[in-house]
Design a protein around this motif. Structure first.
Motif, short mmCIF file in Angstrom:
data_model
loop_
_atom_site.label_atom_id
_atom_site.label_comp_id
_atom_site.label_asym_id
_atom_site.label_seq_id
_atom_site.Cartn_x
_atom_site.Cartn_y
_atom_site.Cartn_z
N LEU A 154 9.78 17.46 8.48
CA LEU A 154 8.21 17.11 8.59
C LEU A 154 7.97 15.70 9.13
O LEU A 154 6.78 15.77 9.67
N SER A 155 8.47 14.68 8.56
CA SER A 155 8.02 13.38 9.05
C SER A 155 9.16 12.54 8.87
O SER A 155 10.26 12.52 8.22
N CYS A 156 9.02 11.11 9.62
CA CYS A 156 9.83 9.96 9.35
C CYS A 156 9.57 9.58 7.72
O CYS A 156 8.53 9.59 7.61
N PHE A 157 10.56 9.49 6.97
CA PHE A 157 10.25 8.66 5.79
C PHE A 157 11.34 7.71 5.31
O PHE A 157 12.44 7.95 5.29
N GLU A 158 10.60 6.55 4.99
CA GLU A 158 11.24 5.48 4.56
C GLU A 158 11.58 5.59 2.98
O GLU A 158 10.63 5.50 2.36
N ARG A 159 12.79 5.70 2.53
CA ARG A 159 13.17 5.64 1.17
C ARG A 159 13.27 3.95 0.87
O ARG A 159 14.35 3.37 0.99
N LEU A 160 12.35 3.48 0.03
CA LEU A 160 12.29 2.12 -0.45
C LEU A 160 13.68 1.75 -1.40
O LEU A 160 13.94 2.78 -2.17
N ASP A 161 14.19 1.13 -1.17
CA ASP A 161 15.81 0.50 -1.81
C ASP A 161 15.34 -0.38 -3.28
O ASP A 161 14.72 -1.57 -2.79
N LYS A 162 15.67 -0.12 -4.40
CA LYS A 162 15.39 -1.05 -5.49
C LYS A 162 16.06 -2.18 -5.19
O LYS A 162 15.63 -3.19 -5.84
N LYS A 163 17.10 -2.23 -4.62
CA LYS A 163 17.73 -3.62 -4.35
C LYS A 163 16.86 -4.63 -3.51
O LYS A 163 17.19 -5.77 -3.62
N ASP A 164 15.84 -4.20 -3.02
CA ASP A 164 14.98 -5.09 -2.05
C ASP A 164 13.80 -5.54 -2.88
O ASP A 164 13.10 -6.29 -2.45
N ALA A 165 13.92 -4.85 -4.07
CA ALA A 165 12.73 -5.65 -4.98
C ALA A 165 12.66 -6.89 -5.47
O ALA A 165 14.05 -7.33 -5.69
N ILE A 166 11.90 -7.92 -5.15
CA ILE A 166 11.95 -9.19 -5.78
C ILE A 166 11.50 -9.45 -7.17
O ILE A 166 11.71 -10.45 -7.68
N LYS A 167 10.83 -8.43 -7.71
CA LYS A 167 10.43 -8.43 -9.20
C LYS A 167 10.45 -7.21 -9.79
O LYS A 167 9.93 -6.21 -9.08
N ILE A 168 10.69 -7.00 -10.93
CA ILE A 168 10.60 -5.92 -11.80
C ILE A 168 9.41 -6.28 -13.01
O ILE A 168 9.84 -7.26 -13.74
N ARG A 169 8.57 -5.60 -12.90
CA ARG A 169 7.26 -5.63 -14.07
C ARG A 169 7.45 -4.60 -15.08
O ARG A 169 7.47 -3.89 -14.83
N THR A 170 7.22 -5.29 -16.25
CA THR A 170 7.03 -4.35 -17.41
C THR A 170 5.57 -4.20 -17.80
O THR A 170 4.89 -5.35 -18.17
N ASN A 171 5.16 -2.81 -17.61
CA ASN A 171 3.72 -2.65 -18.10
C ASN A 171 3.90 -1.88 -19.14
O ASN A 171 4.61 -0.56 -19.19
N THR A 172 2.80 -1.68 -20.39
CA THR A 172 2.73 -0.82 -21.23
C THR A 172 1.41 -0.32 -21.40
O THR A 172 0.40 -0.86 -21.06
N LEU A 173 1.37 0.92 -21.74
CA LEU A 173 0.32 1.70 -22.11
C LEU A 173 0.37 2.02 -23.68
O LEU A 173 1.02 2.55 -24.18
N VAL A 174 -0.90 1.56 -24.16
CA VAL A 174 -1.08 1.52 -25.53
C VAL A 174 -2.27 2.07 -26.06
O VAL A 174 -3.19 1.80 -25.34
N GLU A 175 -2.23 2.42 -27.46
CA GLU A 175 -3.60 2.79 -28.05
C GLU A 175 -4.14 1.37 -28.92
O GLU A 175 -3.35 0.68 -29.51
N SER A 176 -5.39 1.53 -29.01
CA SER A 176 -6.11 0.33 -29.68
C SER A 176 -7.35 0.91 -30.06
O SER A 176 -7.74 2.11 -30.09
N ILE A 177 -8.06 0.08 -31.23
CA ILE A 177 -9.43 0.61 -31.49
C ILE A 177 -10.39 -0.23 -31.12
O ILE A 177 -10.11 -1.51 -31.24
N ASP A 178 -11.48 0.08 -30.72
CA ASP A 178 -12.75 -0.81 -30.49
C ASP A 178 -13.56 -1.08 -31.62
O ASP A 178 -13.28 -0.77 -32.80
N GLU A 179 -14.66 -1.98 -31.55
CA GLU A 179 -15.48 -2.29 -32.60
C GLU A 179 -16.24 -1.27 -33.30
O GLU A 179 -16.46 -1.59 -34.39
N PHE A 180 -16.32 0.04 -32.69
CA PHE A 180 -16.83 1.16 -33.49
C PHE A 180 -15.76 1.94 -34.16
O PHE A 180 -15.98 3.22 -34.60
#
Length: 590
Positions: free
Chosen positions: A375-401
């Motif tokens: 269907l198309s040309c497709f470049e598969r990104l290589d994790k060895k080329d990543a200069i940084k790995i960022r840790t992100n979290t999805l969390v629950e909290s409670i608001d003022e109400f």
């Protein structure tokens, strides 16, 4: 409401045409209006908001590397159609209740044309947010052919504006895709699936507080019925955790049917719902989908036939369905995804049927379309080329109400500092650890990324952590993505090359109730003196290359800008030098 299914034909949104040329670039004007529209045979006309008075809005048909200019105009009423919670960020009593800004979802655009949440404007541009730049947006279309969509993105009221009807398709095409001989013309059909609820008088229902349900069909119109019970401990109106309607709409029509010929069709499917996931299947035995594209465009090669496709809000999938062996049959597009996803709630109405396909006995002409092996040309990104790995979290909290509030990295939308700061042209891996019980569709503006893996985890990223074996990846997630499902108890790992533009962009959950209630963060693409986006990167496919955005046709909007920012209407058709507010350091943002 109890409405009879499959009595209305599926409408196909009209294609918008430019009204002028500005410096050789097609120029469009799109006006947001409040109109009455017939959504079902047995419903009175419904009040909706539409781009150019249409719900969904008109479809943009564009060409790769052929930029366009769009002037988005707000002619909506001064009071909102739906209940506005004045306690959410950006919605205080000092702010207009009707504010709009348009985001081209999946578009590779500069930040001042991205539809930043605080870049909103009101009717006739009488008021505007502090990130407002100009009245005319420049879309370079310097990316591979794909199915994008445009929708409202105003801070604190995105869920309401989109629910009212402000969304539409935006397609990018090119000659290479045309040569593939995929189904086209009337055999290529866009489908935006949404859920809504209605009052008996045909008006849209949206809850005023958590737990409010649409009235039964035998009750009188809203003005004559007693108001729902109000929780005095909550604001009134109040944001709800998620919205799930009881009625399916496709292309703005309730439970429609589509007459199809016994041949191959191409369907571009968009989940345009606020919070509902869809696990799509076809009711006919042995009738399956062949996936040819995802959010960011065509795959390298088509998938094997699959019997179901899971779509979170904002995800798109490009599929081929062959009705050749189903002459005379009525086939239902079904859904069995739990709501909320993946843990069902008895309070959320199920929508097991979406639309009907009525297969004719005869074809109007021989089917000469086919599904090519490549269907198309497709470049598969290589994790060895990543200069940084960022840790992100999805969390629950409670608001003022005491209301549930979902957060990214335990930070509010405008909380400093900006913690995600990739350099232009660099590859990064983002790990999304989901500590909540829901799946969240995470959307990054500007970039298309790839899914590396999903795996269950236990523990905390800051402490010893156990990560299990990687889980299988769906064909509908195997290509370029701008929205990805982050499942509960799993780490979802994505990889992206950031650029070609610098500046501040949002990333957020695309469950719109979550996005409006702080599950959104800015990230900043920093300038990189060692990277020139106008120099080709080895191994990058031509239709993905950043160099497309440096072509001569983009020069006045690319890397040789020489015009200063102005609000003056006389210069609003030009692409301006980025305003200083988009170049602020992350210490001074907001």
């Amino acid at each position: 409401m109890l409405l009879r299914k499959f009595v209305d034909a599926l409408p196909i949104p009209s294609v918008i045409k430019p009204i002028d040329m500005k410096n050789g670039i097609p120029y469009y004007e799109v006006t947001m209006k409040q109109v009455k529209q017939k959504l079902h045979r047995d419903l009175p006309p419904t009040t909706v908001w539409g781009y150019n008075g249409m719900y969904p809005g008109p479809t943009f048909e564009t060409r790769r590397n052929q930029p366009i200019l769009v002037k988005w105009q707000n002619k909506l009423p001064f009071e909102h159609l739906l209940p506005v919670d004045r306690t959410l960020h950006g919605t205080g009593i000092d702010q207009p209740s009707v504010r709009t800004v348009v985001h081209l979802h999946g578009g590779r655009v500069k930040p001042e044309n991205d539809g930043f949440p605080e870049a909103w404007f009101t009717r006739d541009f009488k008021n505007f947010g502090d990130k407002f730049e100009h009245k005319v947006y420049y879309y370079p279309n310097c990316q591979r052919p794909t199915t994008l969509w445009y929708h409202d993105h105003a801070v604190g009221i995105t869920r309401l504006n989109v629910y009212a009807g402000l969304a539409g398709f935006y397609l990018i095409r090119d000659e290479a895709e045309k040569r593939l001989k995929l189904p086209s013309g009337k055999f290529e059909v866009p489908l935006v699936i949404q859920d809504r609820s209605f009052y008996p008088n045909g008006e849209l229902f949206y809850p005023t507080q958590p737990g409010h349900q649409p009235p039964p069909a035998d009750q009188p119109p809203p003005a004559d019925q007693p108001p729902p019970e109000i929780d005095s401990t909550l604001p009134n109106p109040s944001v709800v955790p998620e919205f799930f309607g009881d009625t399916a709409l496709v292309n703005g029509k309730v439970w429609p049917f589509l007459e199809v010929e016994s041949r191959k069709y191409r369907f571009r499917i968009l989940n345009g719902s606020n919070a509902r996931f869809y696990n799509l299947q076809l009711s006919a035995p042995n009738l399956k989908f062949v996936v040819i594209g995802t959010d960011g465009g065509l795959l390298e090669k088509p998938s094997q036939p699959v019997s179901q496709i899971l779509l979170a809000p904002a995800e798109r999938v490009d599929v081929i369905v062959d009705f050749s062996n189903h002459k005379g049959q009525n086939i239902i597009l079904t859904n069995d995804a739990p709501a909320p996803f993946p843990n069902d709630s008895p309070d959320a109405p199920a929508i097991p049927e979406i639309m009907q396909f009525r297969v004719k006995q005869r074809v109007s002409r021989r089917d000469r379309s086919y599904i090519p092996s490549k269907l198309s040309c497709f470049e598969r990104l290589d994790k060895k080329d990543a200069i940084k790995i960022r840790t992100n979290t999805l969390v629950e909290s409670i608001d003022e109400f005491g209301r549930l509030k979902l957060l990214l990295n335990n930070m509010d939308w405008n909380q400093l500092p900006i913690t995600e700061t990739p350099y232009n042209g660099t590859i990064e891996i983002w790990d999304l650890y989901n500590f909540t019980p829901d799946t969240h569709p995470i959307h990054l503006h500007l970039v298309q990324f790839q899914l590396l893996s999903r795996a269950p985890f236990t523990g905390n990223p800051n402490n010893p952590l156990y990560i299990g074996d990687s889980l299988p990846i769906d064909p509908s997630e195997s290509g370029w993505k701008d929205t990805i499902r982050a499942n509960p108890g799993e780490v979802t790992r994505i990889i992206a090359r950031f650029g070609p533009f610098t500046g501040i962009y949002p990333w957020h959950c695309h469950i719109l109730e979550h996005e409006d209630h702080e599950m959104m963060r800015p990230y900043e693409v920093l300038e990189n003196k060692q990277f020139n986006p106008c120099i080709p990167i080895p191994g990058v496919c031509l239709d993905d290359s950043f160099t497309q955005c440096c072509d001569e046709k983009h020069e006045h909007c690319g890397w040789k800008e020489n015009k200063e920012h102005e609000h003056d209407e006389s210069s609003s058709h030009d692409c301006h030098k980025p305003h200083p507010r988009y170049k602020l350091s992350r210490r001074r943002y907001l």
